[in-house]
Design a protein around this motif. Structure first.
Motif, PDB file in Angstrom:
ATOM      1  N   ASN A 468       0.824  -1.216   0.000  1.00  0.00           N
ATOM      2  CA  ASN A 468       0.000   0.000   0.000  1.00  0.00           C
ATOM      3  C   ASN A 468       0.857   1.264   0.000  1.00  0.00           C
ATOM      4  N   ASN A 469       2.047   1.167   0.587  1.00  0.00           N
ATOM      5  CA  ASN A 469       2.920   2.342   0.701  1.00  0.00           C
ATOM      6  C   ASN A 469       4.028   2.365  -0.347  1.00  0.00           C
ATOM      7  N   PHE A 470       3.934   1.458  -1.323  1.00  0.00           N
ATOM      8  CA  PHE A 470       5.037   1.284  -2.263  1.00  0.00           C
ATOM      9  C   PHE A 470       5.394   2.576  -2.987  1.00  0.00           C
ATOM     10  N   GLU A 471       4.402   3.254  -3.525  1.00  0.00           N
ATOM     11  CA  GLU A 471       4.691   4.454  -4.310  1.00  0.00           C
ATOM     12  C   GLU A 471       5.275   5.552  -3.436  1.00  0.00           C
ATOM     13  N   LYS A 472       4.792   5.664  -2.198  1.00  0.00           N
ATOM     14  CA  LYS A 472       5.337   6.675  -1.297  1.00  0.00           C
ATOM     15  C   LYS A 472       6.788   6.372  -0.938  1.00  0.00           C
ATOM     16  N   ILE A 473       7.106   5.091  -0.798  1.00  0.00           N
ATOM     17  CA  ILE A 473       8.478   4.710  -0.480  1.00  0.00           C
ATOM     18  C   ILE A 473       9.402   5.039  -1.643  1.00  0.00           C
ATOM     19  N   THR A 474       8.971   4.711  -2.868  1.00  0.00           N
ATOM     20  CA  THR A 474       9.818   4.968  -4.034  1.00  0.00           C
ATOM     21  C   THR A 474       9.995   6.454  -4.287  1.00  0.00           C
ATOM     22  N   ASN A 475       9.085   7.278  -3.765  1.00  0.00           N
ATOM     23  CA  ASN A 475       9.201   8.732  -3.907  1.00  0.00           C
ATOM     24  C   ASN A 475       9.762   9.381  -2.650  1.00  0.00           C
ATOM     25  N   ALA A 476      10.350   8.573  -1.778  1.00  0.00           N
ATOM     26  CA  ALA A 476      10.844   9.104  -0.494  1.00  0.00           C
ATOM     27  C   ALA A 476      11.868  10.200  -0.688  1.00  0.00           C
ATOM     28  N   SER A 477      12.589  10.160  -1.829  1.00  0.00           N
ATOM     29  CA  SER A 477      13.640  11.156  -2.060  1.00  0.00           C
ATOM     30  C   SER A 477      13.090  12.551  -2.252  1.00  0.00           C
ATOM     31  N   LYS A 478      11.789  12.673  -2.530  1.00  0.00           N
ATOM     32  CA  LYS A 478      11.205  13.990  -2.774  1.00  0.00           C
ATOM     33  C   LYS A 478      10.815  14.713  -1.492  1.00  0.00           C
ATOM     34  N   ASN A 479      10.935  14.009  -0.361  1.00  0.00           N
ATOM     35  CA  ASN A 479      10.537  14.608   0.913  1.00  0.00           C
ATOM     36  C   ASN A 479      11.371  15.837   1.214  1.00  0.00           C
ATOM     37  N   GLU A 480      10.720  16.935   1.557  1.00  0.00           N
ATOM     38  CA  GLU A 480      11.425  18.185   1.852  1.00  0.00           C
ATOM     39  C   GLU A 480      11.564  18.445   3.341  1.00  0.00           C
ATOM     40  N   GLY A 481      10.803  17.701   4.163  1.00  0.00           N
ATOM     41  CA  GLY A 481      10.953  17.837   5.596  1.00  0.00           C
ATOM     42  C   GLY A 481      10.543  19.187   6.139  1.00  0.00           C
ATOM     43  N   GLY A 482      10.859  19.392   7.409  1.00  0.00           N
ATOM     44  CA  GLY A 482      10.536  20.653   8.050  1.00  0.00           C
ATOM     45  C   GLY A 482      11.740  21.571   8.078  1.00  0.00           C
ATOM     46  N   LYS A 483      11.617  22.652   8.835  1.00  0.00           N
ATOM     47  CA  LYS A 483      12.687  23.642   8.912  1.00  0.00           C
ATOM     48  C   LYS A 483      13.963  23.043   9.479  1.00  0.00           C
ATOM     49  N   SER A 484      13.809  22.058  10.380  1.00  0.00           N
ATOM     50  CA  SER A 484      14.970  21.442  11.011  1.00  0.00           C
ATOM     51  C   SER A 484      15.715  20.505  10.083  1.00  0.00           C
ATOM     52  N   GLY A 485      15.116  20.166   8.943  1.00  0.00           N
ATOM     53  CA  GLY A 485      15.755  19.251   8.015  1.00  0.00           C
ATOM     54  C   GLY A 485      15.483  17.790   8.333  1.00  0.00           C
ATOM     55  N   GLN A 486      14.647  17.500   9.339  1.00  0.00           N
ATOM     56  CA  GLN A 486      14.323  16.121   9.658  1.00  0.00           C
ATOM     57  C   GLN A 486      13.390  15.537   8.590  1.00  0.00           C
ATOM     58  N   PHE A 487      13.459  14.222   8.454  1.00  0.00           N
ATOM     59  CA  PHE A 487      12.716  13.519   7.412  1.00  0.00           C
ATOM     60  C   PHE A 487      11.334  13.111   7.928  1.00  0.00           C
ATOM     61  N   PHE A 488      10.320  13.306   7.077  1.00  0.00           N
ATOM     62  CA  PHE A 488       8.951  12.899   7.405  1.00  0.00           C
ATOM     63  C   PHE A 488       8.456  11.893   6.376  1.00  0.00           C
ATOM     64  N   PHE A 489       7.782  10.860   6.858  1.00  0.00           N
ATOM     65  CA  PHE A 489       7.121   9.922   5.954  1.00  0.00           C
ATOM     66  C   PHE A 489       5.690   9.737   6.440  1.00  0.00           C
ATOM     67  N   TYR A 490       4.737  10.002   5.546  1.00  0.00           N
ATOM     68  CA  TYR A 490       3.316   9.840   5.875  1.00  0.00           C
ATOM     69  C   TYR A 490       2.823   8.539   5.258  1.00  0.00           C
ATOM     70  N   SER A 491       2.216   7.683   6.078  1.00  0.00           N
ATOM     71  CA  SER A 491       1.689   6.431   5.547  1.00  0.00           C
ATOM     72  C   SER A 491       0.602   6.715   4.523  1.00  0.00           C
ATOM     73  N   GLN A 492       0.377   5.750   3.638  1.00  0.00           N
ATOM     74  CA  GLN A 492      -0.563   5.950   2.543  1.00  0.00           C
ATOM     75  C   GLN A 492      -1.968   6.276   3.046  1.00  0.00           C
ATOM     76  N   ASP A 493      -2.359   5.721   4.193  1.00  0.00           N
ATOM     77  CA  ASP A 493      -3.693   5.997   4.737  1.00  0.00           C
ATOM     78  C   ASP A 493      -3.716   7.263   5.594  1.00  0.00           C
ATOM     79  N   ASN A 494      -2.566   7.978   5.658  1.00  0.00           N
ATOM     80  CA  ASN A 494      -2.449   9.248   6.389  1.00  0.00           C
ATOM     81  C   ASN A 494      -2.732   9.122   7.881  1.00  0.00           C
ATOM     82  N   GLN A 495      -2.584   7.941   8.431  1.00  0.00           N
ATOM     83  CA  GLN A 495      -2.815   7.745   9.854  1.00  0.00           C
ATOM     84  C   GLN A 495      -1.543   7.881  10.684  1.00  0.00           C
TER      85      GLN A 495
END
Length: 716
Positions: A468-495
């Motif tokens: 279910n999260n495959f496409e989000k994982i493959t696009n993980a490199s596009k994550n821009e994160g917050g001001k601190s530069g930390q990485f965020f990943f949102y599950s496909q169901d947004n929970q």
């Protein structure tokens, strides 16, 4: 005596005068001229270099694609090389016209400074290039890995510091080869020898390690594509090393010959040094434009269709080989990867190869791989609670339940054979590179208890389902994160949100865990975004990654606007005239200008105010600051006028087209020395002692936060 020939007699006179701290006489100055061979080396070579570097500088400034890192580092090198070429060209012309610069004159000091600055700038930018390569891969899981301005600032600062040291030791002036540079003297010889030795050792250490590290960390499917980049990097590294050693060694020998009256042919030695100097100016920019990405852009820009077609055909051949490899990997999976997903991998990798420098491609690939490993580790953590697994699990028990850990050690292929699903192709490619994964789960019992007390219970195992999260994982490199530069990943169901945290933040959450747990249990209506798990992922050749798994306050992707509210007024406005309000995270002043208040029922307003105030008092007691009230304004789906059942932190707007999802986030920051420095430095910069900065003492921060909450909820 021939003015253009450097003799031992001239050399001896110069050394005697320098040793006695006397000034050169005009007749002697007229004898200090570059040899005609050296003069023409510099005139012709610097002319070629100026034309080449200036053209490249203009092209790089014009073509923004070429300024993608490390292209911006190449751009900085071009600037320093232009300065070097200009200075040498002027010196050569003045020597040819028999108008040498007077020793200790302002012009000679300026020329010496320019020579030193250009040499140092070029050297530090080459070091920066290799440092950048290694750092990009090592910190590939940082959402914001943009350090360009720090690299350029570092080059400038280091260059200026060394220049100040050299000038303070009076090591500059007219030299026996006719150039205003570092002078010949006994002290200078020792300093120069030591400096050259350190320079070469540092260069070999950083450049050599960088090439080794990149080569070692290239995934199997990129081996062929990486050959061109590694070849370019190695030639770049080796060319500068050979030329700089050769040029400096010859000049040093000439200097020592002058100092100690060795019987050497000084003219021939300085001609040889001049030849190596010119080779550095001409060859390095030529090598830089042979970076595969830069070369492809330039060929496309200047329309070399035949050559471009050949490169495209080579890329397609490599891609077809990789596609074959992809098909083989996919055939290893018994289920789970669809044709659409395999096409996504192929298209994404081709796009990355075509549109990005190789180091960025490698960084993005590593990030996707790490994301796959993390998801797999979290899945195993959840699955192992109810099932036995054929992997190594170490339970570190403790008398203090808040200090217990569970450690999972397993091989990649154990996941494929043991788990009731198959992982994505990205994960398969890691089997040879990283055979073992280690996941540390902190106090799993505590976080499991927090999750189980939720009214709207969440199945982490299902939310993080790989397919279910495959496409989000493959696009993980596009994550821009917050001001601190930390990485965020949102599950496909947004929970769920997976967020990286620093080592300091990890210590904070573990040290306050007992108080945090007791507060959450005794305050079921808290607005705090709850943490469901804290983990560390240990991996070979990479820094450990600390993450927290949290409940997503938004719970949907149908977001109309987002507000991050701290109660501060300084630098808390984002919206401009042409800002797309749905594309940015708005702040306090934006909220007051656009929304003014939370348009909800008085009952809900009182609920939010009372719990937000209670939560901020808890953070104050823990010495925490920087937390925010996050307000998601959600556009209700068509004909949806009611709040979904069992959804906490959700409030219906007066305008039934919208609803708010509200919670408190980013609460793992202590008021430490760094935050105090941030506060006072901003006040000094703005010359305002009363500046309302975000960073404040926990008591002041909490009081200001509570006043803002009362204001937007009309809870006076």
């Amino acid at each position: 005596m021939n003015k253009t020939i450097i003799t031992q007699e001239i050399c001896y006179q110069i050394f005697k005068i320098q040793a006695s701290y006397k000034s050169f006489s005009d007749p002697l100055l007229n004898l200090i001229l570059m040899n005609q061979v050296s003069i023409w080396f510099y005139i012709i070579g610097c002319s070629i270099s100026l034309i080449l570097d200036t053209c490249l500088l203009i092209i790089f400034l014009y073509k923004s694609q070429l300024r993608q890192s490390p292209g911006d580092i190449f751009l900085g090198s071009f600037i320093f090389e232009i300065l070097m070429a200009i200075q040498w060209y002027i010196s050569a012309i003045s020597s040819q016209e028999k108008k040498p610069l007077a020793n200790n004159s302002l012009e000679c000091s300026f020329a010496a400074a320019l020579t030193l600055i250009s040499h140092l700038g070029q050297y530090f930018y080459i070091l920066a290039f290799f440092y950048f390569l290694t750092r990009q891969v090592k910190t590939s899981f940082k959402a914001k890995n943009n350090i360009q301005w720090l690299i350029h600032l570092g080059v400038i600062i280091l260059t200026l510091i060394i220049c100040v040291i050299v000038f303070s030791l009076s090591l500059t002036g007219k030299n026996v080869d006719g150039k205003c540079s570092i002078v010949t003297s006994l002290l200078a010889d020792y300093v120069i020898t030591l400096g050259y030795t350190l320079t070469i050792l540092i260069y070999i250490s950083i450049g050599g390690y960088s090439i080794y590290y990149i080569k070692k960390n290239i995934p199997n499917q990129y081996k062929e594509r990486a050959q061109k980049f590694l070849k370019f990097s190695f030639i770049y590294f080796l060319t500068y090393l050979i030329l700089i050693i050769s040029a400096q060694l010859v000049e040093l020998l000439a200097s020592l010959s002058c100092t100690y009256q060795w019987d050497l042919r000084l003219n021939a030695m300085y001609d040889t040094a001049a030849f190596f100097d010119i080779l550095i100016l001409i060859l390095l920019p030529i090598i830089r434009i042979n970076d595969p990405y830069t070369k492809r852009i330039l060929l496309k820009m200047f329309g070399y269709k035949k050559k471009q077609k050949q490169i495209i055909e080579e890329n397609e051949l490599e891609l077809s080989k990789n596609n074959s490899s992809v098909d083989q990997d996919i055939s290893l999976l018994t289920s789970g990867i669809t044709q659409r997903q395999s096409e996504l991998i192929i298209n994404r990798e081709k796009s990355q190869t075509d549109d990005n420098p190789f180091v960025n491609v490698l960084q993005n690939k590593k990030r996707g791989q790490i994301m796959c490993k993390m998801i797999a580790g979290l899945q195993i953590d959840q699955y192992s609670k109810y099932n036995s697994l054929d992997i190594e699990i170490v339970n570190q028990k403790s008398d203090n339940i808040y200090e217990e850990k569970k450690i999972y050690k397993f091989l990649n292929d154990q996941i494929i054979t043991t788990m009731p699903y198959n992982l994505c192709q990205d994960f398969i490619s890691l089997v040879e590179d990283y055979p073992q994964i280690k996941v540390v789960s902190y106090t799993p019992i505590i976080f499991h208890a927090i999750m189980n007390r939720e009214n709207d219970k969440l199945d982490i195992y299902e939310s993080l389902n790989i397919n279910n999260n495959f496409e989000k994982i493959t696009n993980a490199s596009k994550n821009e994160g917050g001001k601190s530069g930390q990485f965020f990943f949102y599950s496909q169901d947004n929970q769920l949100i997976i967020k990286t945290v620093t080592q300091q933040e990890l210590k904070i959450i573990l040290s306050m865990l007992k108080n945090y747990f007791q507060y959450i249990l005794s305050n079921p209506n808290t607005l705090i975004a709850k943490i469901y798990g804290v983990f560390t992922f240990e991996q070979e050749n990479q820094k450990n990654i600390n993450i927290i798994v949290m409940r997503n306050i938004a719970k949907t992707s149908n977001t109309f606007r987002i507000y991050d509210l701290k109660g501060s007024s300084y630098d808390r406005e984002v919206a401009k005239k042409d800002t797309n309000l749905q594309k940015v995270v708005l702040k306090d002043l934006d909220f007051l200008n656009i929304e003014k208040y939370l348009y909800i029922s008085q009952e809900d307003a009182s609920y939010i105010a009372e719990n937000a105030i209670k939560d901020s008092n808890f953070f104050k007691s823990q010495g925490l600051i920087d937390y925010s009230l996050i307000v998601f304004k959600i556009l209700n789906e068509k004909n949806q006028n009611l709040i979904p059942k069992n959804q906490a932190n959700t409030f219906m707007c007066d305008d039934i087209r919208y609803r708010y999802h509200i919670g408190i986030i980013d609460y793992l920051q202590e008021y430490n020395v760094q935050k105090q420095f941030e506060k006072y430095s901003k006040k000094i910069i703005k010359l305002n002692q009363n500046l309302d900065t975000s960073s404040q003492d926990p008591k002041i921060y909490a009081n200001r936060f509570q006043q803002f909450i009362r204001r937007i909820t009309k809870h006076e």
